[in-house]
Design a protein around this motif. Structure first.
Motif, PDB file in Angstrom:
ATOM      1  N   GLY A 189       0.660  -0.760   0.176  1.00  0.00           N
ATOM      2  CA  GLY A 189      -0.124   0.358  -0.369  1.00  0.00           C
ATOM      3  C   GLY A 189       0.656   1.100  -0.050  1.00  0.00           C
ATOM      4  O   GLY A 189      -0.333   2.286   0.138  1.00  0.00           O
ATOM      5  N   GLN A 190       2.499   1.033  -0.059  1.00  0.00           N
ATOM      6  CA  GLN A 190       3.085   2.405   0.431  1.00  0.00           C
ATOM      7  C   GLN A 190       2.684   2.964  -1.091  1.00  0.00           C
ATOM      8  O   GLN A 190       3.186   2.104  -2.589  1.00  0.00           O
ATOM      9  N   PRO A 191       3.150   4.535  -0.935  1.00  0.00           N
ATOM     10  CA  PRO A 191       3.254   4.796  -2.541  1.00  0.00           C
ATOM     11  C   PRO A 191       4.790   4.683  -2.801  1.00  0.00           C
ATOM     12  O   PRO A 191       5.471   4.904  -2.597  1.00  0.00           O
ATOM     13  N   PHE A 192       4.785   4.030  -4.571  1.00  0.00           N
ATOM     14  CA  PHE A 192       5.708   3.276  -4.621  1.00  0.00           C
ATOM     15  C   PHE A 192       6.491   4.485  -6.333  1.00  0.00           C
ATOM     16  O   PHE A 192       5.787   4.464  -6.825  1.00  0.00           O
ATOM     17  N   ILE A 193       7.102   4.459  -6.441  1.00  0.00           N
ATOM     18  CA  ILE A 193       8.415   4.691  -7.657  1.00  0.00           C
ATOM     19  C   ILE A 193       9.216   3.679  -8.184  1.00  0.00           C
ATOM     20  O   ILE A 193      10.068   3.285  -7.716  1.00  0.00           O
ATOM     21  N   MET A 194       8.539   2.947  -9.003  1.00  0.00           N
ATOM     22  CA  MET A 194       8.428   2.207  -9.773  1.00  0.00           C
ATOM     23  C   MET A 194      10.113   2.146 -11.118  1.00  0.00           C
ATOM     24  O   MET A 194       9.966   3.036 -11.687  1.00  0.00           O
ATOM     25  N   HIS A 195      10.428   1.494 -11.187  1.00  0.00           N
ATOM     26  CA  HIS A 195      10.956   1.039 -12.929  1.00  0.00           C
ATOM     27  C   HIS A 195      10.358   1.282 -13.832  1.00  0.00           C
ATOM     28  O   HIS A 195       9.648   0.921 -13.553  1.00  0.00           O
ATOM     29  N   SER A 196      11.230   1.906 -14.546  1.00  0.00           N
ATOM     30  CA  SER A 196      10.080   0.673 -15.872  1.00  0.00           C
ATOM     31  C   SER A 196      10.294  -0.709 -16.667  1.00  0.00           C
ATOM     32  O   SER A 196      11.017  -0.935 -16.622  1.00  0.00           O
ATOM     33  N   PRO A 197       8.644  -0.374 -16.906  1.00  0.00           N
ATOM     34  CA  PRO A 197       8.672  -2.252 -17.376  1.00  0.00           C
ATOM     35  C   PRO A 197       9.608  -1.989 -18.593  1.00  0.00           C
ATOM     36  O   PRO A 197      10.200  -3.249 -19.372  1.00  0.00           O
ATOM     37  N   THR A 198       9.887  -1.122 -19.235  1.00  0.00           N
ATOM     38  CA  THR A 198      10.628  -0.622 -20.421  1.00  0.00           C
ATOM     39  C   THR A 198      12.055  -0.984 -20.748  1.00  0.00           C
ATOM     40  O   THR A 198      13.031  -1.628 -20.686  1.00  0.00           O
ATOM     41  N   LEU A 233      11.894  11.765  -6.905  1.00  0.00           N
ATOM     42  CA  LEU A 233      10.791  11.987  -6.574  1.00  0.00           C
ATOM     43  C   LEU A 233      11.143  11.468  -5.206  1.00  0.00           C
ATOM     44  O   LEU A 233      10.121  11.987  -4.674  1.00  0.00           O
ATOM     45  N   VAL A 234      11.624  10.648  -5.350  1.00  0.00           N
ATOM     46  CA  VAL A 234      11.390  10.806  -3.973  1.00  0.00           C
ATOM     47  C   VAL A 234      11.802  11.585  -2.694  1.00  0.00           C
ATOM     48  O   VAL A 234      11.292  11.862  -1.744  1.00  0.00           O
ATOM     49  N   ARG A 235      13.113  12.076  -3.007  1.00  0.00           N
ATOM     50  CA  ARG A 235      13.292  13.698  -1.716  1.00  0.00           C
ATOM     51  C   ARG A 235      12.053  14.633  -2.104  1.00  0.00           C
ATOM     52  O   ARG A 235      11.772  15.131  -1.414  1.00  0.00           O
ATOM     53  N   ALA A 236      11.139  14.531  -3.142  1.00  0.00           N
ATOM     54  CA  ALA A 236       9.758  15.525  -3.198  1.00  0.00           C
ATOM     55  C   ALA A 236       8.738  14.804  -2.146  1.00  0.00           C
ATOM     56  O   ALA A 236       7.957  15.519  -2.661  1.00  0.00           O
ATOM     57  N   GLY A 237       8.875  13.586  -1.731  1.00  0.00           N
ATOM     58  CA  GLY A 237       8.008  13.263  -1.005  1.00  0.00           C
ATOM     59  C   GLY A 237       7.379  12.752  -1.319  1.00  0.00           C
ATOM     60  O   GLY A 237       5.860  12.407  -1.145  1.00  0.00           O
ATOM     61  N   LEU A 238       7.527  11.848  -3.018  1.00  0.00           N
ATOM     62  CA  LEU A 238       5.645  11.201  -3.328  1.00  0.00           C
ATOM     63  C   LEU A 238       5.823   9.510  -3.261  1.00  0.00           C
ATOM     64  O   LEU A 238       5.345   8.958  -4.503  1.00  0.00           O
ATOM     65  N   GLY A 239       6.800   9.291  -2.762  1.00  0.00           N
ATOM     66  CA  GLY A 239       7.157   7.777  -2.569  1.00  0.00           C
ATOM     67  C   GLY A 239       8.142   7.576  -2.027  1.00  0.00           C
ATOM     68  O   GLY A 239       9.066   8.444  -2.390  1.00  0.00           O
ATOM     69  N   VAL A 240       8.080   6.040  -2.101  1.00  0.00           N
ATOM     70  CA  VAL A 240       9.445   4.866  -1.769  1.00  0.00           C
ATOM     71  C   VAL A 240      10.388   4.171  -2.655  1.00  0.00           C
ATOM     72  O   VAL A 240       8.575   4.233  -3.544  1.00  0.00           O
ATOM     73  N   GLY A 241      11.156   3.433  -2.871  1.00  0.00           N
ATOM     74  CA  GLY A 241      11.679   3.421  -4.183  1.00  0.00           C
ATOM     75  C   GLY A 241      12.531   2.476  -3.411  1.00  0.00           C
ATOM     76  O   GLY A 241      13.614   2.350  -2.545  1.00  0.00           O
ATOM     77  N   ILE A 242      12.828   1.112  -4.316  1.00  0.00           N
ATOM     78  CA  ILE A 242      13.952   0.440  -3.862  1.00  0.00           C
ATOM     79  C   ILE A 242      14.680   0.178  -5.561  1.00  0.00           C
ATOM     80  O   ILE A 242      14.281   0.515  -6.691  1.00  0.00           O
ATOM     81  N   LEU A 243      16.597   0.577  -5.265  1.00  0.00           N
ATOM     82  CA  LEU A 243      16.843   0.746  -6.046  1.00  0.00           C
ATOM     83  C   LEU A 243      18.401  -0.010  -5.524  1.00  0.00           C
ATOM     84  O   LEU A 243      18.322  -0.473  -4.392  1.00  0.00           O
ATOM     85  N   PRO A 244      19.325  -0.156  -6.458  1.00  0.00           N
ATOM     86  CA  PRO A 244      20.637  -0.771  -6.150  1.00  0.00           C
ATOM     87  C   PRO A 244      21.686  -0.014  -4.962  1.00  0.00           C
ATOM     88  O   PRO A 244      21.427   1.406  -4.608  1.00  0.00           O
ATOM     89  N   ALA A 245      22.203  -0.501  -3.676  1.00  0.00           N
ATOM     90  CA  ALA A 245      23.256   0.187  -3.013  1.00  0.00           C
ATOM     91  C   ALA A 245      23.785   1.002  -3.550  1.00  0.00           C
ATOM     92  O   ALA A 245      23.780   2.729  -2.684  1.00  0.00           O
TER      93      ALA A 245
END
Length: 306
Positions: A189-198, A233-245
């Protein structure tokens, strides 16, 4: 066309001004040397030497020709050396594609290593996302790529050169920042910034598989190609995201990172090349990079894993 053997005989004789010594230096007897000089003079239509008693000296034409003849021999020797070095992969050009993650640390390290071990190879860099590198291989605009191992229709050889953990990026002060590690179920349910599927296919597929295995459904608000844009976008507060370390090295302010608690997949970096390439410089760079990356992985591996 000039005969280089005759030119070499002339240069040695003109330097020594003694046919006997010149013949000895050329590992031949004097009569064959004299014949080579005569043949050269006949081809040029000029006299190169004049004999005064038992000595010889250069004519005006001989002195003029000596300078050009010496340069001609030097260029010939240089050409032979260059082609031999090229055949051994010691000179030439290599076009290298790389992702932003590879460009932060791995590529600069490889360039420094190449400067030491392959100083005469010219490395041309192209910063491209992984999917764009596949297109560049098709267009034959890169020779080697450092990319995420995404599926490709064209035959490419892949070698794993690096891997890293995935982390959660969140706005500063986010509720999840209270935890040292984040479980996948906490993302439901978290707002999530996702990687593009393409263009972000590699991370999209791995993250979706991880979320699906935990039956977690975040609220996907945006689909983005580049890690640095996700962080913005994460810094702007629009959601969380999963990224490489490695994304933590961008040093975005007002962004916090936490490791994932579950058995999250790791982000892999592969070196890719076409199996049919026959450029010795590319092969030399690839082998150098493979050796360096293996040594680098052993150096960075935690002591407990050794």
């Amino acid at each position: 066309m000039l005969d280089l053997a005759q030119v070499r005989c002339f240069v040695v004789a003109a330097t020594e001004l003694n046919f006997r010594r010149a013949a000895a230096l050329l590992n031949m007897t004097q009569p064959p040397l004299s014949r080579q000089i005569h043949l050269l003079e006949h081809r040029l239509g000029v006299q190169l030497f004049e004999r005064v008693g038992r000595t010889v000296r250069l004519t005006t034409e001989g002195r003029v020709f000596l300078a050009d003849a010496s340069r001609l021999l030097q260029l010939s020797e240089q050409a032979e050396s260059t082609v031999r070095r090229a055949s051994q992969g010691k000179t030439g050009r290599v076009r290298v594609g790389f992702t932003g993650a590879a460009g932060y640390e791995l590529i600069p390290e490889l360039l420094m290593q190449a400067r030491t071990s392959l100083p005469e190879i010219d490395v041309v860099l192209f910063e491209l996302i992984s999917v764009a590198q596949l297109e560049a291989f098709t267009a034959n605009t890169i020779d080697i790529g450092f990319l995420r191992p995404v599926a490709s229709r064209q035959p490419l050889e892949l070698q794993l050169v690096d891997e890293e953990a995935l982390v959660l990026a969140m706005p500063q002060g986010h509720a999840l920042a209270a935890y040292d590690r984040i479980a996948t179920t906490q993302l439901d349910g978290q707002p999530f910034i996702m990687h593009s599927p393409t263009h972000g296919k590699y991370f999209y597929e791995r993250i979706m598989a991880m979320l699906g295995a935990a039956d977690v459904k975040p609220d996907f608000t945006q689909y983005i190609d580049q890690s640095h844009t996700i962080l913005s976008l994460v810094r702007a507060g629009l959601g969380v995201g999963i990224l490489p370390a490695s994304a933590q090295r961008f040093h975005y302010d007002r962004v916090e990172f936490r490791p994932l608690a579950d058995e999250a997949p790791r982000a892999e970096m592969s070196m890719a090349w076409r199996p049919d390439q026959d450029n010795p410089a590319v092969t030399a760079f690839r082998l150098m990079a493979a050796d360096y990356c293996a040594a680098r992985a052993a150096r960075l591996r935690p002591a407990t894993a050794r």
